[in-house]
Design a protein around this motif. Structure first.
Motif, short mmCIF file in Angstrom:
data_model
loop_
_atom_site.label_atom_id
_atom_site.label_comp_id
_atom_site.label_asym_id
_atom_site.label_seq_id
_atom_site.Cartn_x
_atom_site.Cartn_y
_atom_site.Cartn_z
N ASP A 8 0.82 -1.21 0.00
CA ASP A 8 0.00 0.00 0.00
C ASP A 8 0.86 1.26 0.00
OD1 ASP A 8 -2.33 -1.49 0.00
OD2 ASP A 8 -2.65 -1.31 2.17
N GLU A 9 1.90 1.28 0.83
CA GLU A 9 2.75 2.45 0.91
C GLU A 9 3.52 2.65 -0.40
OE1 GLU A 9 4.12 5.91 1.91
OE2 GLU A 9 2.69 4.85 3.17
N ALA A 10 4.00 1.57 -1.01
CA ALA A 10 4.69 1.68 -2.29
C ALA A 10 3.76 2.26 -3.36
CB ALA A 10 5.23 0.32 -2.73
N GLU A 11 2.50 1.81 -3.37
CA GLU A 11 1.54 2.33 -4.34
C GLU A 11 1.22 3.79 -4.08
OE1 GLU A 11 -1.77 -0.39 -4.23
OE2 GLU A 11 -0.61 -1.97 -5.21
N ASP A 12 1.08 4.16 -2.80
CA ASP A 12 0.80 5.56 -2.47
C ASP A 12 1.95 6.47 -2.91
OD1 ASP A 12 -1.60 4.82 -1.32
OD2 ASP A 12 -0.88 5.01 0.75
N LEU A 13 3.17 6.05 -2.65
CA LEU A 13 4.34 6.83 -3.05
C LEU A 13 4.45 6.88 -4.57
CD1 LEU A 13 6.86 8.42 -2.23
CD2 LEU A 13 8.06 6.23 -1.98
N ALA A 14 4.24 5.75 -5.21
CA ALA A 14 4.33 5.68 -6.67
C ALA A 14 3.34 6.62 -7.35
CB ALA A 14 4.12 4.25 -7.14
#
Length: 138
Positions: free
Chosen positions: A39-45
């Protein structure tokens, strides 16, 4: 922040040419994507230019490894770039912290603090304040 500006800042921080800055950024983003939760990787991406954002989300996420292993993985991914993994990591992280909005910046800082990656955070020269927050402050 646009792709060209992000890569220019990484280049300035590492004294690397454009191609090396691209490779450095890719290596750090891929490693960061492995360490962050999905989730955090997707939010940052979602806050990065498309071709850079995919480096955060293409691999396996949520893996557990130390700060030293993070730097080692960055080093391994940059086998043809003459920038040490520690320098690459702090340069790209500093640039990312400047490129994203305040809530995402706080989330990344919180994640890194939870992972025990305080040294990488402390070594960034980001033009943002990452030290005067309480954990969980968004």
């Amino acid at each position: 922040m646009e792709r060209a500006e992000l890569l220019e800042r990484v280049s300035d921080r590492t004294a690397a040419d454009e191609q090396s800055a691209t490779d450095v950024t890719r290596a750090v983003l891929e490693t960061l994507g492995e360490r962050l939760s999905e989730d955090e990787a997707e939010d940052l991406a979602a806050q990065l230019p498309g071709e850079l954002s995919r480096h955060l989300t293409e691999g396996e996420s949520g893996r557990r490894f130390s700060e030293e292993e993070f730097v080692s993985r960055v080093d391994q991914r940059m086998d043809t770039v003459d920038v040490p993994g520690q320098e690459a990591s702090t340069a790209v992280l500093g640039t990312l912290l400047e490129a994203v909005d305040e809530s995402e910046r706080a989330a990344v800082v919180d994640q890194f603090e939870q992972y025990g990656f305080e040294e990488l955070l402390a070594e960034t020269d980001a033009d943002v304040d990452v030290g005067d927050r309480t954990p969980g402050e968004y």
